[in-house]
Design an enzyme around this catalytic site. Sequence first.
Site, PDB file in Angstrom:
ATOM      1  N   TYR A  54       0.826  -1.211   0.000  1.00 32.88           N
ATOM      2  CA  TYR A  54       0.000   0.000   0.000  1.00 32.88           C
ATOM      3  C   TYR A  54       0.862   1.264   0.000  1.00 32.88           C
ATOM      4  O   TYR A  54       0.433   2.292  -0.547  1.00 32.88           O
ATOM      5  CB  TYR A  54      -1.017  -0.034   1.157  1.00 32.88           C
ATOM      6  CG  TYR A  54      -2.060  -1.108   0.922  1.00 32.88           C
ATOM      7  CD1 TYR A  54      -3.086  -0.912   0.000  1.00 32.88           C
ATOM      8  CD2 TYR A  54      -1.972  -2.346   1.556  1.00 32.88           C
ATOM      9  CE1 TYR A  54      -4.010  -1.916  -0.267  1.00 32.88           C
ATOM     10  CE2 TYR A  54      -2.894  -3.353   1.301  1.00 32.88           C
ATOM     11  CZ  TYR A  54      -3.909  -3.138   0.386  1.00 32.88           C
ATOM     12  OH  TYR A  54      -4.813  -4.138   0.113  1.00 32.88           O
ATOM     13  N   ARG A  57       1.390   1.901  -3.585  1.00 34.67           N
ATOM     14  CA  ARG A  57       0.171   2.431  -4.218  1.00 34.67           C
ATOM     15  C   ARG A  57      -0.022   3.904  -3.841  1.00 34.67           C
ATOM     16  O   ARG A  57      -0.386   4.726  -4.651  1.00 34.67           O
ATOM     17  CB  ARG A  57      -1.076   1.655  -3.761  1.00 34.67           C
ATOM     18  CG  ARG A  57      -1.006   0.158  -3.833  1.00 34.67           C
ATOM     19  CD  ARG A  57      -1.526  -0.352  -5.159  1.00 34.67           C
ATOM     20  NE  ARG A  57      -0.482  -0.417  -6.163  1.00 34.67           N
ATOM     21  CZ  ARG A  57       0.489  -1.339  -6.204  1.00 34.67           C
ATOM     22  NH1 ARG A  57       0.565  -2.279  -5.311  1.00 34.67           N
ATOM     23  NH2 ARG A  57       1.390  -1.323  -7.155  1.00 34.67           N
ATOM     24  N   HIS A 113     -14.737   1.157  -0.444  1.00 35.05           N
ATOM     25  CA  HIS A 113     -13.629   0.243  -0.122  1.00 35.05           C
ATOM     26  C   HIS A 113     -12.469   0.954   0.571  1.00 35.05           C
ATOM     27  O   HIS A 113     -11.366   0.412   0.635  1.00 35.05           O
ATOM     28  CB  HIS A 113     -13.128  -0.466  -1.393  1.00 35.05           C
ATOM     29  CG  HIS A 113     -14.102  -1.492  -1.912  1.00 35.05           C
ATOM     30  ND1 HIS A 113     -13.985  -2.081  -3.149  1.00 35.05           N
ATOM     31  CD2 HIS A 113     -15.203  -2.040  -1.345  1.00 35.05           C
ATOM     32  CE1 HIS A 113     -14.981  -2.945  -3.334  1.00 35.05           C
ATOM     33  NE2 HIS A 113     -15.736  -2.937  -2.258  1.00 35.05           N
ATOM     34  N   THR A 172     -16.191  -1.245 -13.927  1.00 37.90           N
ATOM     35  CA  THR A 172     -16.080  -2.296 -12.903  1.00 37.90           C
ATOM     36  C   THR A 172     -16.494  -3.633 -13.504  1.00 37.90           C
ATOM     37  O   THR A 172     -17.432  -3.708 -14.290  1.00 37.90           O
ATOM     38  CB  THR A 172     -16.897  -1.953 -11.629  1.00 37.90           C
ATOM     39  OG1 THR A 172     -16.800  -3.038 -10.713  1.00 37.90           O
ATOM     40  CG2 THR A 172     -18.346  -1.648 -11.930  1.00 37.90           C
ATOM     41  N   SER A 173     -15.774  -4.691 -13.107  1.00 40.10           N
ATOM     42  CA  SER A 173     -15.984  -6.003 -13.721  1.00 40.10           C
ATOM     43  C   SER A 173     -17.160  -6.756 -13.112  1.00 40.10           C
ATOM     44  O   SER A 173     -17.570  -7.787 -13.631  1.00 40.10           O
ATOM     45  CB  SER A 173     -14.715  -6.844 -13.568  1.00 40.10           C
ATOM     46  OG  SER A 173     -14.456  -7.072 -12.198  1.00 40.10           O
ATOM     47  N   GLU A 199     -15.564  -3.618 -21.607  1.00 40.77           N
ATOM     48  CA  GLU A 199     -16.120  -4.898 -22.061  1.00 40.77           C
ATOM     49  C   GLU A 199     -17.319  -5.199 -21.173  1.00 40.77           C
ATOM     50  O   GLU A 199     -17.414  -4.645 -20.080  1.00 40.77           O
ATOM     51  CB  GLU A 199     -15.064  -6.001 -21.935  1.00 40.77           C
ATOM     52  CG  GLU A 199     -14.612  -6.173 -20.495  1.00 40.77           C
ATOM     53  CD  GLU A 199     -13.259  -6.862 -20.355  1.00 40.77           C
ATOM     54  OE1 GLU A 199     -12.683  -7.266 -21.364  1.00 40.77           O
ATOM     55  OE2 GLU A 199     -12.801  -6.976 -19.217  1.00 40.77           O
TER      56      GLU A 199
HETATM   57  P1  OAD Z   1     -11.516  -4.945 -12.010  1.00 40.26           P
HETATM   58  O1  OAD Z   1     -10.055  -4.901 -12.310  1.00 40.26           O
HETATM   59  O2  OAD Z   1     -12.114  -6.215 -11.558  1.00 40.26           O
HETATM   60  O3  OAD Z   1     -12.333  -4.510 -13.312  1.00 40.26           O
HETATM   61  C1  OAD Z   1     -12.007  -3.360 -14.045  1.00 40.26           C
HETATM   62  C2  OAD Z   1     -13.016  -3.208 -15.183  1.00 40.26           C
HETATM   63  O4  OAD Z   1     -12.703  -2.009 -15.864  1.00 40.26           O
HETATM   64  C3  OAD Z   1     -12.984  -4.348 -16.201  1.00 40.26           C
HETATM   65  O5  OAD Z   1     -14.326  -4.756 -16.490  1.00 40.26           O
HETATM   66  C4  OAD Z   1     -12.337  -3.701 -17.426  1.00 40.26           C
HETATM   67  O6  OAD Z   1     -12.877  -4.194 -18.646  1.00 40.26           O
HETATM   68  C5  OAD Z   1     -12.715  -2.252 -17.260  1.00 40.26           C
HETATM   69  N1  OAD Z   1     -11.785  -1.304 -17.869  1.00 40.26           N
HETATM   70  C6  OAD Z   1     -10.432  -1.421 -18.000  1.00 40.26           C
HETATM   71  N2  OAD Z   1      -9.930  -0.339 -18.594  1.00 40.26           N
HETATM   72  C7  OAD Z   1     -10.969   0.497 -18.835  1.00 40.26           C
HETATM   73  C8  OAD Z   1     -11.093   1.786 -19.443  1.00 40.26           C
HETATM   74  N3  OAD Z   1     -10.052   2.451 -19.895  1.00 40.26           N
HETATM   75  N4  OAD Z   1     -12.336   2.325 -19.518  1.00 40.26           N
HETATM   76  C9  OAD Z   1     -13.420   1.665 -19.052  1.00 40.26           C
HETATM   77  N5  OAD Z   1     -13.361   0.463 -18.490  1.00 40.26           N
HETATM   78  C10 OAD Z   1     -12.152  -0.116 -18.374  1.00 40.26           C
HETATM   79  O7  OAD Z   1     -11.788  -3.766 -10.964  1.00 40.26           O
HETATM   80  P2  OAD Z   1     -13.072  -3.490 -10.032  1.00 40.26           P
HETATM   81  O8  OAD Z   1     -14.314  -3.985 -10.660  1.00 40.26           O
HETATM   82  O9  OAD Z   1     -13.007  -2.071  -9.620  1.00 40.26           O
HETATM   83  O10 OAD Z   1     -11.561  -4.283  -3.832  1.00 40.26           O
HETATM   84  O11 OAD Z   1     -12.718  -4.384  -8.774  1.00 40.26           O
HETATM   85  C11 OAD Z   1     -13.579  -4.355  -7.667  1.00 40.26           C
HETATM   86  C12 OAD Z   1     -12.827  -4.560  -6.387  1.00 40.26           C
HETATM   87  O12 OAD Z   1     -12.027  -5.737  -6.490  1.00 40.26           O
HETATM   88  C13 OAD Z   1     -11.821  -3.494  -6.057  1.00 40.26           C
HETATM   89  O13 OAD Z   1     -12.389  -2.349  -5.459  1.00 40.26           O
HETATM   90  C14 OAD Z   1     -10.914  -4.187  -5.104  1.00 40.26           C
HETATM   91  C15 OAD Z   1     -10.807  -5.545  -5.768  1.00 40.26           C
HETATM   92  O14 OAD Z   1     -10.699  -6.590  -4.917  1.00 40.26           O
HETATM   93  C16 OAD Z   1     -10.848  -4.061  -2.719  1.00 40.26           C
HETATM   94  O15 OAD Z   1      -9.675  -3.783  -2.716  1.00 40.26           O
HETATM   95  C17 OAD Z   1     -11.635  -4.209  -1.463  1.00 40.26           C
END
Ligand code: OAD
Length: 234
Positions: A54, A57, A113, A172-173, A199
Site C-alpha cells: 500500500y 500504491r 472500499h 467495474t468487472s 467490455e
Molecule cells: P476490475 O479490475 O475487476 O475490473 C475493471 C473493469 O474495468 C474491467 O471490467 C475492465 O474491462 C474495465 N476497464 C479497464 N480499462 C478500462 C477503461 N479504460 N475504460 C473503461 N473500463 C475499463 O476492478 P473493479 O471492478 O473495480 O476491492 O474491482 C472491484 C474490487 O475488487 C476493487 O475495489 C478491489 C478488488 O478486490 C478491494 O480492494 C476491497
Amino acid sequence: MVRNIVILTGAGISAESGVPTFRASDGLWCGHRVEEVATPEGFEANPALVQDFYNQRRRQLALVEPNAAHHALAKLAAEWQHGEVLVVTQNVDDLHDRAHALTGTADRVLHMHGELLKARQIETGQVSDWTGDMAPDGDVRPHIVWFGEMPLDMERIYEALAESHLFLSIGTSGNVYPAAGFVQEARRSGATTVELNLEPSLGHSLFNEKILGPATEVVPAYVERLLNGEIKII
Ligand code: OAD
C-alpha cells in the site's frame, strides 16, 4: 420532476490515468495473492509486505492525475439540476476527490472500499488523513476494506439506490459484492440502469443499456448527453 443519479465506479475509470486495474493480466494483484495483501489475516501474517504494497500504491498517487471521465462526473455533480448525484467508488485512489474538489462537489463521493490517503488506528479504529508511508511495526493500518471486512457507508448507499432514477456502472468487472449487487437494488427501485465499460461486466444482462469503450471517451460523451437533456430517464 426529481431525477436522482447514483454512479458506481471501479478500477476501469482510473485505468487511463495510469492506475492498474485489478483483474487485467498485468493487474494490481499480479505477483501477489489477494489473501496476502488484501485480507486481515494477510496483514497479521506479514505486515511488512502489506504495508509495502500500500505504500507503493500511495506513492503512485503523486504521479497520476484525474482523467476526462473523473472530470465529467464532477461536472455532472455540479451541473445536474434535477436531483441528487452520488458517486460511489470502489477505488481507493483519490482521483474522484481531486476532480470533484474543482467543482465544489467533494461531498458527492463515497469510498466504499476505503482510501489510500487515510490511516486507521489498529486499536481504536480512529481514522485520519495520511500521505506518507506506514511502518510495518506501527500502530496504524491502511484504511482499506479488505476481503472479509464490511464495506463503508452502506446505509447511505442503499438509501440513495432506493431513491435513484438512473444508475450508472462505470469501469467495474462486477466480481465483488456488495457493489456488484447495486444494479439489482437500483432496478428494484425502478431506476434505468446503464453500464459504461471497456467490455461487458459479469452482470451486464441486468443493464438496460450498455455502452462499450474507454472511460475517457464514453463517460464525457454520456454526461454531455445527460446535461443536454438528450437522455430520457423514466
Ligand atoms: P476490475 O479490475 O475487476 O475490473 C475493471 C473493469 O474495468 C474491467 O471490467 C475492465 O474491462 C474495465 N476497464 C479497464 N480499462 C478500462 C477503461 N479504460 N475504460 C473503461 N473500463 C475499463 O476492478 P473493479 O471492478 O473495480 O476491492 O474491482 C472491484 C474490487 O475488487 C476493487 O475495489 C478491489 C478488488 O478486490 C478491494 O480492494 C476491497
